[in-house]
Write an enzyme that holds these catalytic residues in place. Structure first.
Site, PDB file in Angstrom:
ATOM      1  N   LYS A 143      18.486  -2.980   7.216  1.00 42.42           N
ATOM      2  CA  LYS A 143      17.657  -3.095   5.712  1.00 42.42           C
ATOM      3  C   LYS A 143      17.714  -1.945   5.120  1.00 42.42           C
ATOM      4  O   LYS A 143      18.214  -1.722   3.713  1.00 42.42           O
ATOM      5  CB  LYS A 143      16.237  -3.554   6.222  1.00 42.42           C
ATOM      6  CG  LYS A 143      15.809  -5.026   6.180  1.00 42.42           C
ATOM      7  CD  LYS A 143      14.407  -4.901   6.215  1.00 42.42           C
ATOM      8  CE  LYS A 143      14.065  -6.442   6.178  1.00 42.42           C
ATOM      9  NZ  LYS A 143      12.608  -6.765   6.115  1.00 42.42           N
ATOM     10  N   ARG A 164      19.557  -0.587   1.263  1.00 41.19           N
ATOM     11  CA  ARG A 164      19.120   0.204   0.352  1.00 41.19           C
ATOM     12  C   ARG A 164      19.878   1.440  -0.177  1.00 41.19           C
ATOM     13  O   ARG A 164      19.984   1.733  -1.316  1.00 41.19           O
ATOM     14  CB  ARG A 164      17.693   0.756   0.846  1.00 41.19           C
ATOM     15  CG  ARG A 164      16.558  -0.120   1.001  1.00 41.19           C
ATOM     16  CD  ARG A 164      15.143   0.716   1.188  1.00 41.19           C
ATOM     17  NE  ARG A 164      14.141  -0.292   1.421  1.00 41.19           N
ATOM     18  CZ  ARG A 164      12.641   0.135   1.432  1.00 41.19           C
ATOM     19  NH1 ARG A 164      12.616   1.565   1.490  1.00 41.19           N
ATOM     20  NH2 ARG A 164      11.663  -0.905   1.240  1.00 41.19           N
TER      21      ARG A 164
END
Length: 232
Positions: free
Chosen positions: A107, A111
């Site tokens: 994750k 980003r």
């Protein structure tokens, strides 16, 4: 206020058909929809060219595959905002151990990839969804709400809240839903009229076990108190 095109991009494969049925059941207008496949670059680019904002809702097994969406957004060149799939805690401010560590790093890597490509974004941090966490009242190994005893990680007093406000990160934190495990179980005991046996698992013991097994104001939201009523 910004105005955006109301296209919905769906997968052409089986999961796309399932998602389409779900959206229809939620009375979401699909009169203008664009078909695309995350694993078919050309179809994804064509779908993205027809929209202004991309909201990803891929599951945990495909978090890393969002690089394909990023590449398509970059090629399309028209997207005003990208919201990657988050559904959980703020991955830049936690220190998870394995096996969760790899998932959260994926994750975080997404980003960083979005930032590196200069794509406008919003990261939506929702923390724990009540419908996911509360049916077992926080005990991930339980299949039904506890009626006799519960296992609580740590001392049960830590609340799922990060007081820091970060630029371009939207944190969904309804005030009455920021509760510790002790507070959640206290609510549950009142609803079922019973006192549960509480087994507290210290952090060092938890880590040892993991290593051993390789393991907005106008919105009407459902409070934890209200959700627990459904489970009584």
């Amino acid at each position: 206020m910004l105005s955006f095109n109301d296209f919905v991009s769906l997968w052409e494969k089986k999961i796309g058909k399932t998602l389409e049925k779900t959206l229809i059941s939620q009375k979401i207008n699909l009169s203008r929809k664009s078909m695309g496949d995350i694993y078919d670059h050309n179809s994804l680019v064509e779908a993205i060219k027809k929209v202004d904002v991309v909201i990803s809702s891929v599951g945990m097994e495909q978090i890393a595959d969002q690089t394909k969406i990023i590449a398509a957004i970059k090629e399309a060149g028209n997207i005003k905002r990208f919201l990657p799939s988050e559904f959980g805690t703020d991955v830049d401010h936690i220190h998870p151990v394995e096996p969760a560590g790899t998932f959260f790093r994926n994750k975080s890597n997404i980003r960083r990839a979005i930032e590196a490509e200069g794509i406008s974004y919003t990261f939506v941090v929702s923390y724990g969804f009540a419908g996911y966490m509360l049916p077992s009242v926080g005990d991930s190994n339980a299949k039904v709400p506890p009626k006799e005893k519960v296992k609580i990680l740590g001392d049960g007093n830590c609340k799922v809240e990060d007081p820091r406000i970060l630029n371009k990160i939207l944190k969904l934190r309804p005030p009455t839903n920021i509760l510790s495990f002790n507070e959640i179980f206290s609510l549950w005991e009142k609803k079922i009229g019973m006192t549960l046996e509480k087994i507290y698992i210290p952090e060092d013991q938890l880590l040892k076990n993991i290593q051993a097994t390789e393991l907005s104001p106008e919105v009407k939201y459902t409070t934890i108190d209200e959700y627990l009523d459904r489970l009584v």
